[in-house]
Design an enzyme around this catalytic site. Structure first.
Site, PDB file in Angstrom:
ATOM      1  N   SER A 138       0.599  -1.317  -0.133  1.00 16.98           N
ATOM      2  CA  SER A 138       0.014  -0.009   0.088  1.00 16.98           C
ATOM      3  C   SER A 138       1.099   1.193  -0.042  1.00 16.98           C
ATOM      4  O   SER A 138       2.118   1.337   0.475  1.00 16.98           O
ATOM      5  CB  SER A 138      -0.866   0.003   1.296  1.00 16.98           C
ATOM      6  OG  SER A 138      -1.658   1.343   1.164  1.00 16.98           O
ATOM      7  N   TYR A 151      -1.664  -0.372   9.904  1.00 17.78           N
ATOM      8  CA  TYR A 151      -1.756  -0.778   8.797  1.00 17.78           C
ATOM      9  C   TYR A 151      -0.452  -0.371   7.838  1.00 17.78           C
ATOM     10  O   TYR A 151       0.245  -1.305   7.280  1.00 17.78           O
ATOM     11  CB  TYR A 151      -2.954  -0.190   8.023  1.00 17.78           C
ATOM     12  CG  TYR A 151      -3.370  -0.837   6.707  1.00 17.78           C
ATOM     13  CD1 TYR A 151      -3.681  -1.816   6.574  1.00 17.78           C
ATOM     14  CD2 TYR A 151      -3.115   0.087   5.497  1.00 17.78           C
ATOM     15  CE1 TYR A 151      -3.938  -2.423   4.975  1.00 17.78           C
ATOM     16  CE2 TYR A 151      -3.402  -0.335   4.179  1.00 17.78           C
ATOM     17  CZ  TYR A 151      -3.716  -1.530   4.090  1.00 17.78           C
ATOM     18  OH  TYR A 151      -4.238  -1.961   2.809  1.00 17.78           O
TER      19      TYR A 151
END
Lengths: 245, 444
Positions: A138, A151
C-alpha cells in the site's frame, strides 16, 4: 499455460486481477477463508477462460493453515508461475492505539502472514529458477501517518521484505513485484467518502496484471500515486505534523 | 451505505438516493426500516426515474457481476444480475456466440435488461430479451428464493420480465445465446426521403435482414419531413478481407458543461450533415458489431453533453395502422418546436409477443429521441406527444420516462392490475409512486 496462485482470492482487487488474467487460459489455485465465496469466484473465472480452478479454504493468519495451504498448492501444481498475495484487512487505527493485542493481530494478518508465505514460496520459486511473486502492499507504507500507521507498518515491513527478496533472487529469473495501490473503492473502504483520487478495483487489477506481465519491481496504482508519495515522503516533519493525514 | 452517487442516465435531479452494496447472490436483502422500500439498481442506464427510489434504498448490484456457467456447445449462459452485456460479449463472441437481443448500448446489466424487457434492432425476428430467458432466481423481501421459468413460478416469471424491478430482486439469470460465425455485420445504409419510403423499406427488409433500424432527421420539415437513413444488416458468414481490427472506444465527456451543448444550431447542423454522410443513396460495408449496435458507447458519458439540467428521452410505440399518420403528426410537432436530438431512431416492432405482463414492445412502429431539459417548455411538448400517442392507442416506454401521467401509464399497460398482484410489498420506485399518483415525496 501458467499456474497462478492467489491468496485472498475474493478480495475485490484480487478478483479483478484474476479476471484480467483468466482470458489467457491459466490454471488457478485460489486461497481464502470462505469456500462458498471461493466457489463463486472459481465458476466466474472458468467462464472467463481459466482452464482449471482449484480452491482451498484457509485462514492465512493461522500459521499452521498457511503451511497447509502451500502444501495443498504444491499438491495441485508442480510449478507456480505467478503467486499473488492479496489478503488483508483494514485495521481500526483508533482501536489499535488503545489495545496492543489488536495492534499485533493487525500486524499478523497484514504483515507477518505475508512474510511467512513469502518465506515458503521464495524457497520453491528459487529452486524452480523462474516465476513471479506479486504482493499487494500500500502507499500507506511509504510514510507513517497518524490516521493509519498500524496498517502502514505492516505494509512497510512487507515492502522491505520484498526488497530483500528481490536482491536475493536477482541472479535468478524470479521476479518480485511490490504493488502499492492508493485509494481503491472496495468493500474494505465502504465507509469512506470517495473523491477524485479513488480508483476502481478493475483499474488496479488491470495495472497488476500488466505489472506481472512486464515484471516491474515497484508499481503504484493508479500511476500518479508514485508522485503523490514522493511529495508526502519529502514534506518536512514540522509541516507534516500540522496536517491531518 | 456505499457507492453512489446514484443517478439515472438522463441526469435529471430526483433528489438524493442512498444505496447498499449487494455483491453476494447468496446473501439476504438489506435490512430496511418499517415503511421504507427498496429497489435494485444496476448500471443506471434507465433514463428517468424507474431506476431510482427517492426516500428509500437502492440495492446496488453493480458488483453482483460474476458469471456462473457457460456451455460453449449449447450457448446457454448463467450469470449474476449485475453482469453487463458488454462483459457477456467479451466472453462469448470469441467463442462464436452473441446476445439474442441487443439494445443500443452494451452498458446495461442483465437485471436491467430483464426488468425493462429490452428490445433491439432484431425485434421483428427475435422479440424481446425476455423471450430468450430460460430461468432466473427471484429473491423476495420475505426471504423466499423463487426459481422462475416458463414452466415454474410462471406468474412471477411473466411479472418480473418488464416488471421494473418491483417484483423482487433477480439474483441470477440464465439465457440462450445465438450462434455467430464472427464478430462482423454485413451492413447496408439506404437514404429515404419521407415516412412512406421508410415504411416501404422496412417492410421490404424484414424478411432478408435480421437487424433493421432507421435514423431520422427530426428537424426536417414539410417535404423533407421524415427523411433519414435506413440501416439493415446480418451477421457476416465470412470475413470480407483480412482480419479487420477490433475498434477501441475513444473519447469521453469528462464533465458536464455549464450549458447544454445540444441546441437548435448544433442540432440542425448535425442532422443536415448526417443525412448526407454518405454520397450514394445506398452504401454497403462490413463492420464490427460494436459500431453497428453501440455507436454511442464509443463516447463515454455522452449524457453529460446535455449540461447540468440533464435531458428527457421520449420513446413511444404506435400501432402500425396509425403509424404513418401518427408519426407524421409527432414529427411535425417536434420539428415545429425545434427541439430534438442527434439520434432520433425509428423501428418497426414485429408481432412476436413479449413475455412480460408489463413489456413495452408490441406490434407497431417505435420512435425514440432525446430532448434537453428546458423545463416547462419540453414538458409541454412531451405532453402533446403523449396525447397523440394515446389517441393512436400507443404506449410510452417506462425505461425512458420521467414525466408521463398516471392516466397515460394505465392506458398503455392494460395488464397493470394483474401485475400489481405480484409486486413485492417492500419494493417500490420513484417511477412507480409517480404513475400511481403518489409523487408527493419525490422532487420531480
Amino acid at each position: 499455460m501458467e499456474n497462478i496462485v492467489i491468496f485472498g482470492a475474493y478480495s475485490a482487487i484480487a478478483e479483478a486481477t484474476a479476471r484480467h488474467l483468466a482470458p489467457s487460459g491459466g490454471r488457478f489455485f485460489l486461497v481464502g477463508r470462505d469456500s462458498a465465496k471461493l466457489d463463486q469466484v472459481a465458476a466466474d473465472l472458468k467462464v472467463r477462460g481459466a482452464q482449471e480452478v482449484h480452491i482451498f479454504a484457509s485462514d492465512l493468519a493461522v500459521p499452521s493453515e498457511m503451511l497447509a495451504s502451500v502444501e495443498a498448492l504444491y499438491g495441485a501444481f508442480d510449478k507456480v508461475d505467478v503467486a499473488l498475495l492479496a489478503h488483508g484487512t483494514l485495521p481500526d487505527q483508533q482501536a489499535c492505539q488503545g489495545d496492543a493485542a489488536q495492534t499485533l493481530a493487525a500486524l499478523e494478518v497484514n504483515g507477518l502472514s505475508h512474510i511467512g508465505l513469502l518465506t515458503l514460496l521464495a524457497e520453491r520459486l528459487e529452486q524452480q529458477g523462474s516465476g513471479t511473486i506479486a504482493v499487494i502492499t500500500s502507499v500507506a507504507g511509504d510514510r507513517g501517518r497518524k490516521s493509519n500507521y498500524v496498517y502502514g507498518t505492516a505494509k512497510r515491513a512487507v515492502s522491505t521484505f520484498l526488497d530483500g527478496l528481490r536482491h536475493r533472487l536477482a541472479a535468478t529469473d524470479v521476479k518480485v513485484i511490490d504493488i502499492r495501490p492508493g485509494f481503491v473503492d472496495t468493500p474494505m473502504t465502504a465507509d469512506f467518502d470517495k473523491g477524485a483520487l479513488w480508483a476502481s478495483p478493475d483499474k488496479v487489477g488491470g495495472d497488476i496484471a500488466r505489472a506481472i506481465e512486464k515484471g516491474r519491481p515497484v508499481v503504484y496504482s493508479p500511476w500518479f500515486w508514485r508522485y503523490i508519495m514522493v511529495i508526502i515522503r519529502n514534506v518536512p516533519a514540522f509541516v507534516f505534523h500540522k496536517t491531518n493525514l | 451505505m456505499s457507492g453512489g452517487p446514484y443517478q439515472s442516465w438522463g441526469r435529471i435531479d430526483f433528489g438524493p438516493q442512498s444505496g447498499v452494496r449487494f455483491d453476494d447472490r447468496t446473501s439476504a436483502l438489506p435490512q430496511i426500516e418499517a415503511g421504507q422500500t427498496m429497489l435494485p439498481y444496476g448500471n443506471g442506464r434507465s433514463y428517468g426515474d424507474s431506476c431510482l427510489n427517492t426516500g428509500g434504498v437502492l440495492i446496488d448490484c453493480r458488483h453482483l457481476d460474476r458469471f456462473i456457467a457457460f456451455d460453449a456447445d449449447s450457448g446457454v449462459l448463467r450469470c449474476e444480475a449485475g453482469v453487463l452485456l458488454a462483459d457477456i460479449l467479451d466472453v462469448v463472441v470469441p467463442r462464436g456466440w452473441f446476445l439474442p437481443v441487443s439494445p443500443g448500448t452494451r452498458l446495461v446489466t442483465v437485471g436491467g435488461a430483464i426488468a425493462n424487457d429490452i428490445h433491439g434492432k432484431n425485434h421483428h425476428r427475435a422479440g424481446t430479451f425476455g423471450s430468450h430467458l430460460r430461468s432466473f432466481e427471484l429473491l423476495r423481501s420475505d426471504g423466499a428464493r423463487l426459481f422462475c421459468a416458463p414452466q415454474e413460478n410462471r406468474d412471477y416469471f411473466h411479472a418480473t420480465i418488464g416488471g421494473l424491478g418491483l417484483t423482487g430482486m433477480v439474483t441470477w439469470a440464465e439465457l440462450q445465446l445465438k450462434p455467430i460465425a464472427n464478430a462482423y455485420i454485413d451492413q447496408e445504409i439506404i437514404r429515404f426521403h419521407n415516412l412512406t419510403e421508410f415504411f416501404r423499406l422496412s417492410e421490404a427488409s424484414d424478411d432478408g435482414f435480421e437487424y433493421t433500424v432507421a435514423w431520422i432527421d427530426c428537424l426536417a420539415k414539410d417535404v423533407s419531413l421524415g427523411r433519414g437513413l435506413f440501416m439493415r444488416g446480418n451477421h457476416a458468414t465470412e470475413i470480407a478481407r483480412g482480419e479487420p481490427k477490433t475498434p477501441r472506444d475513444g473519447l469521453s465527456v469528462p464533465f458536464a458543461p455549464p450549458l447544454s451543448l445540444i441546441n437548435q444550431v448544433s442540432l440542425r447542423a448535425f442532422n443536415a450533415l448526417y443525412f448526407r454522410k454518405q454520397r450514394e443513396d445506398e452504401a454497403a460495408a462490413q463492420v464490427h458489431y460494436r459500431p453497428f449496435f453501440y455507436p454511442l458507447d464509443a463516447i463515454g458519458d455522452w449524457n453529460r453533453m446535455y449540461g447540468p439540467k440533464g435531458f428527457f428521452q421520449y420513446q413511444c410505440v404506435l400501432p402500425l395502422a396509425e403509424g404513418d399518420a401518427g408519426m407524421t403528426e409527432i414529427l411535425r410537432k417536434i420539428a415545429a418546436a425545434g427541439m430534438g436530438s442527434f439520434l432520433a431512431v425509428l423501428k418497426i416492432f414485429g408481432d412476436r409477443p413479449s413475455p412480460g405482463l408489463m413489456s413495452f414492445p408490441r406490434p407497431g412502429v417505435t420512435l425514440a429521441l432525446d430532448f434537453p431539459n428546458t423545463g416547462d417548455k419540453v414538458r409541454g411538448l412531451l405532453d402533446q406527444l403523449d396525447a397523440i400517442t394515446g389517441a393512436c392507442g400507443g404506449a410510452v416506454y417506462p425505461a425512458k420516462d420521467a414525466r408521463m401521467s398516471p392516466q397515460m401509464f394505465r392506458q398503455a399497460f392494460p395488464r397493470l392490475e394483474e401485475f400489481a398482484k405480484w409486486t413485492d410489498p417492500a419494493f417500490s420506485s420513484s417511477f412507480w409512486r409517480r404513475v400511481n399518483g403518489a409523487n408527493s415525496q419525490d422532487n420531480s
